[in-house]
Design a protein around this motif. Structure first.
Motif, mmCIF file in Angstrom:
data_model
loop_
_atom_site.group_PDB
_atom_site.id
_atom_site.type_symbol
_atom_site.label_atom_id
_atom_site.label_comp_id
_atom_site.label_asym_id
_atom_site.label_seq_id
_atom_site.Cartn_x
_atom_site.Cartn_y
_atom_site.Cartn_z
ATOM 1 N N ILE A 1 49.819 18.026 64.785
ATOM 2 C CA ILE A 1 48.781 19.101 64.713
ATOM 3 C C ILE A 1 48.641 19.822 65.938
ATOM 4 N N THR A 2 49.007 19.127 67.046
ATOM 5 C CA THR A 2 49.126 19.696 68.362
ATOM 6 C C THR A 2 50.099 21.043 68.627
ATOM 7 N N ALA A 3 51.324 20.700 67.958
ATOM 8 C CA ALA A 3 52.365 21.762 67.859
ATOM 9 C C ALA A 3 52.009 22.835 67.238
ATOM 10 N N VAL A 4 51.289 22.867 65.969
ATOM 11 C CA VAL A 4 50.771 23.929 65.541
ATOM 12 C C VAL A 4 49.822 24.896 66.113
ATOM 13 N N VAL A 5 48.868 23.953 66.576
ATOM 14 C CA VAL A 5 47.670 24.594 67.400
ATOM 15 C C VAL A 5 48.382 25.573 68.491
ATOM 16 N N TYR A 6 48.997 24.947 69.385
ATOM 17 C CA TYR A 6 49.708 25.596 70.465
ATOM 18 C C TYR A 6 50.849 26.469 70.350
ATOM 19 N N GLY A 7 51.752 26.121 69.143
ATOM 20 C CA GLY A 7 52.820 27.086 69.041
ATOM 21 C C GLY A 7 52.322 28.416 68.434
ATOM 22 N N ILE B 1 43.439 31.890 65.759
ATOM 23 C CA ILE B 1 42.047 31.244 65.796
ATOM 24 C C ILE B 1 42.550 29.627 65.790
ATOM 25 N N ALA B 2 43.514 29.156 65.270
ATOM 26 C CA ALA B 2 44.027 27.821 65.286
ATOM 27 C C ALA B 2 43.699 27.324 66.573
ATOM 28 N N GLY B 3 43.934 28.116 67.717
ATOM 29 C CA GLY B 3 43.557 27.662 69.279
ATOM 30 C C GLY B 3 42.343 26.766 69.156
ATOM 31 N N LEU B 4 41.342 27.198 68.185
ATOM 32 C CA LEU B 4 40.082 26.462 68.277
ATOM 33 C C LEU B 4 39.991 25.192 68.089
ATOM 34 N N GLY B 5 41.172 24.740 67.446
ATOM 35 C CA GLY B 5 41.655 23.208 67.143
ATOM 36 C C GLY B 5 41.701 22.443 68.380
ATOM 37 N N ILE B 6 42.095 23.033 69.742
ATOM 38 C CA ILE B 6 42.266 22.197 70.857
ATOM 39 C C ILE B 6 41.140 21.158 71.006
ATOM 40 N N GLY B 7 39.888 21.400 71.243
ATOM 41 C CA GLY B 7 38.856 20.471 71.315
ATOM 42 C C GLY B 7 38.844 19.478 70.116
ATOM 43 N N LEU B 8 39.003 19.882 69.030
ATOM 44 C CA LEU B 8 39.140 18.769 67.813
ATOM 45 C C LEU B 8 40.279 17.877 67.882
ATOM 46 N N VAL B 9 41.216 18.231 68.469
ATOM 47 C CA VAL B 9 42.610 17.325 68.293
ATOM 48 C C VAL B 9 42.274 16.498 69.750
ATOM 49 N N MET C 1 48.170 8.322 78.543
ATOM 50 C CA MET C 1 49.873 8.635 78.293
ATOM 51 C C MET C 1 49.578 9.442 76.717
ATOM 52 N N ALA C 2 48.964 8.890 75.692
ATOM 53 C CA ALA C 2 48.928 9.534 74.592
ATOM 54 C C ALA C 2 48.626 11.161 74.578
ATOM 55 N N ALA C 3 47.633 11.383 75.500
ATOM 56 C CA ALA C 3 47.157 12.616 75.527
ATOM 57 C C ALA C 3 47.991 13.533 76.496
ATOM 58 N N CYS C 4 48.672 13.064 77.233
ATOM 59 C CA CYS C 4 49.565 13.626 78.190
ATOM 60 C C CYS C 4 50.794 13.874 77.465
ATOM 61 N N LEU C 5 51.340 13.041 76.587
ATOM 62 C CA LEU C 5 52.477 13.329 75.757
ATOM 63 C C LEU C 5 52.332 14.526 74.824
ATOM 64 N N GLY C 6 51.082 14.288 74.322
ATOM 65 C CA GLY C 6 50.500 15.710 73.477
ATOM 66 C C GLY C 6 50.569 16.949 74.097
ATOM 67 N N VAL C 7 50.404 16.797 75.506
ATOM 68 C CA VAL C 7 50.538 18.168 76.140
ATOM 69 C C VAL C 7 52.138 18.502 76.090
ATOM 70 N N VAL C 8 52.802 17.609 76.240
ATOM 71 C CA VAL C 8 54.200 17.903 76.324
ATOM 72 C C VAL C 8 54.606 18.528 74.786
ATOM 73 N N ALA C 9 54.144 18.162 73.922
ATOM 74 C CA ALA C 9 54.372 18.709 72.730
ATOM 75 C C ALA C 9 53.604 20.127 72.455
ATOM 76 N N ALA C 10 52.684 20.183 73.166
ATOM 77 C CA ALA C 10 51.830 21.512 72.996
ATOM 78 C C ALA C 10 52.686 22.381 73.807
ATOM 79 N N ARG C 11 53.029 22.324 74.971
ATOM 80 C CA ARG C 11 53.826 23.186 76.014
ATOM 81 C C ARG C 11 55.224 23.509 75.408
ATOM 82 N N LEU C 12 55.709 22.605 74.718
ATOM 83 C CA LEU C 12 57.048 23.043 74.160
ATOM 84 C C LEU C 12 56.955 23.826 73.026
ATOM 85 N N PHE D 1 53.932 27.693 58.870
ATOM 86 C CA PHE D 1 53.446 26.552 59.944
ATOM 87 C C PHE D 1 52.218 26.465 60.119
ATOM 88 N N ILE D 2 51.285 27.160 59.974
ATOM 89 C CA ILE D 2 49.935 26.897 60.071
ATOM 90 C C ILE D 2 49.456 26.290 58.906
#
Length: 522
Positions: free
Chosen positions: A311-317, A441-449, A464-475, A502-503
């Protein structure tokens, strides 16, 4: 202020008064962490926590995303080619990939507040030094290092907020903090418009100090402000308790109690019990890293990890790539609609190779244009302000539905999917760009995720879980920005079709999130 609270433990009839005093005798009873945090109350400290962590998150947004305006401003002085611009714009996404794993480890072992202090100071130093870069390579390296520092804020702020305020306001506070993050386009576009519009140049020897350098210096003050903000907060009491440092945790809870209006030395909790283990062993660094990471990819957390990372990858991608290209798309489309020689039937017709207005399709080669402007166009400023206001307003409204996180997440994805479809078929000039914005507008899911990372993972693995989520987000953001750049001209319709699908898969994956009543903090 919480009034009339009763715990679920036997013989615990606790009544909290208006001044946070406890009317019953407490002695040294054992309290769960949630009970202890609830008794600390909700008041001045809670609001200070929200405000200062929002500033830290705002500093991250300005430092990372405001850099795109700096790149636009330095193009003439540094004689940037189109490829060099692309490399520089990729640095804010590449930096977090390098350090997010390390920040997860630091956050879970050294503390949320301590990691934020180090991150903000490092980001300020690199951003300030980057303002004096003699060439684009040094500028890119400093931004790469700087954003690898400031990316800590994306995970540690949510962890510190979630572990330091009561469950009653936790969900809404996280969404309110995300609303502040969404205001960053208003700030960096506005600052950029007025600062880059100045005309001055001072010879400092190796460099000329021009408006874009002043702009970069001004943005570097944001992480410095974030650093001083963290000095006014206490460490997460739950992190301390989880580390076996119960006395320090109680001291922090008492500070929260006192700031919220309770009388000094009257905080009733003297003992805390955590459901999760706090046993600590002396192990090597490699073993410690494995201990922090491997459990995330094993039951019972594996399911949550895979769902949230996808879900993080979808939001940021989707959102980051669309927002990054929004100024170009808006300029191109509205510029073409004013050209009577072009027959317009939709955005993809305008973006196709034959219909792009040449006024807005420059810099597509690897040659530097001697005649260029470092100023922001007025319509670019308007787009940035409108985007920030829209996203912040909607996210603020979503904060009142924090008890329905799962449903809201699904609805946001479906709305973004409709926007992606609408872009391909709408021909009205007044609707094309708004549909494009809705697609992002999928970016509004940032706070929810981010709120799910707090409630679904234990304290010892949350950072660690959240920071690895950042890796998925930025990739995903890095891939999305580059794929969208290639697809807008070559295969526009196919690009938005793929984006919509994808969304939609993100909405489908969100259906597997636990229900809001079942998602309790670990």
């Amino acid at each position: 202020m919480v009034v009339g609270i009763k715990t679920n433990r036997a013989n615990d009839n606790i009544v909290e008064c208006e001044n946070n005093n406890i009317a019953s005798k407490c002695n040294d009873k054992l309290y769960s962490y949630e009970e202890a945090l609830t008794l600390a109350g909700h008041g001045a400290y809670s609001r200070r926590l929200l405000l200062l962590l929002s500033l830290a998150l705002l500093a991250m947004g300005l430092d990372m995303f405001g850099f795109s305006v700096a790149v636009a401003g330095c193009g003439c002085e540094l004689q940037l080619t189109h490829r060099q611009r692309g490399i520089l714009n990729s640095m804010p996404f590449a930096g977090p990939i390098l350090m997010s794993y390390a920040w997860g480890y630091v956050s879970d072992t050294a503390g949320r507040r301590r990691s934020l202090l180090a991150a903000m100071l490092g980001a300020f130093s690199c951003s300030a030094l980057g303002s004096f870069a003699p060439n684009w390579i040094v500028l890119g390296v400093m931004k790469l290092i700087g954003t690898s520092f400031v990316s800590c804020a994306q995970s540690s702020t949510y962890a510190l907020l979630g572990e330091s305020c009561s469950e009653r306001v936790r969900g809404s506070y996280m969404l309110l903090m995300t609303s502040v993050l969404h205001t960053t386009p208003i700030l960096y576009f506005t600052i950029g418009y007025f600062v880059l519009g100045l005309e001055f140049s001072y010879d400092l020897g190796l460099i000329q100090f021009t408006p874009w350098r002043l702009y970069s210096l001004l943005l570097s003050l944001a992480p410095l402000l974030g650093f001083f903000s963290m000095l006014l907060l206490v460490e997460s009491p739950k992190f301390l308790a989880n580390q076996g440092r119960e006395a320090e945790a109680l001291k922090c809870l008492e500070k929260i109690w006192t700031t919220n209006g309770g009388e000094p030395n009257m905080y009733p909790v003297k003992r805390i019990i955590l459901e999760e283990s706090t046993t600590k062993k002396s192990v090597s660094l490699a073993q410690s890293l494995r201990d922090q990471t491997v459990p995330l990819f094993k039951p019972p957390y594996l399911k949550h990890t895979l769902i949230l990372y996808y879900i993080t990858a979808v939001v940021y991608g989707s959102s980051n790539s669309l927002v990054t290209w929004l100024p170009f798309v808006a300029n191109t489309y509205f510029g073409s609609t004013r050209n009577s020689n072009i027959s317009i039937s939709g955005l993809c017709d305008v973006l196709s190779e034959g219909n792009v207005d040449t006024r807005y399709s420059k810099n597509i080669t690897d040659t530097f244009e001697p005649q260029c402007s470092s100023k922001l166009e007025p319509n670019t400023l308007f787009v940035g302000i409108a985007l920030g206001v829209l996203f912040a307003s909607i996210n603020y409204g979503v904060s009142f539905a924090s008890s329905r996180k799962k449903l809201v997440t699904i609805l946001i994805f479906l709305l973004a999917c409709c926007g992606s479809v609408g872009v391909m078929f709408v021909t009205d000039p007044l609707l094309v760009v708004p549909f494009y914005v809705v697609a992002g507008i999928a970016g509004l899911g940032i706070g929810l995720v981010s709120s799910y990372f707090v409630v679904l993972f234990p304290t010892s693995h949350r950072g660690m879980a959240a920071c690895l989520g950042v890796v998925a987000a930025r990739l995903s953001a890095l891939a999305g920005v580059n794929l969208l750049a290639a697809g807008l001209h070559a295969a526009c319709t196919g690009t938005f079709t793929t984006l919509g699908l994808f969304i939609f898969t993100g909405a489908a994956m969100a259906c597997f999130l636990p229900s809001d009543t079942a998602a309790k903090e670990v």
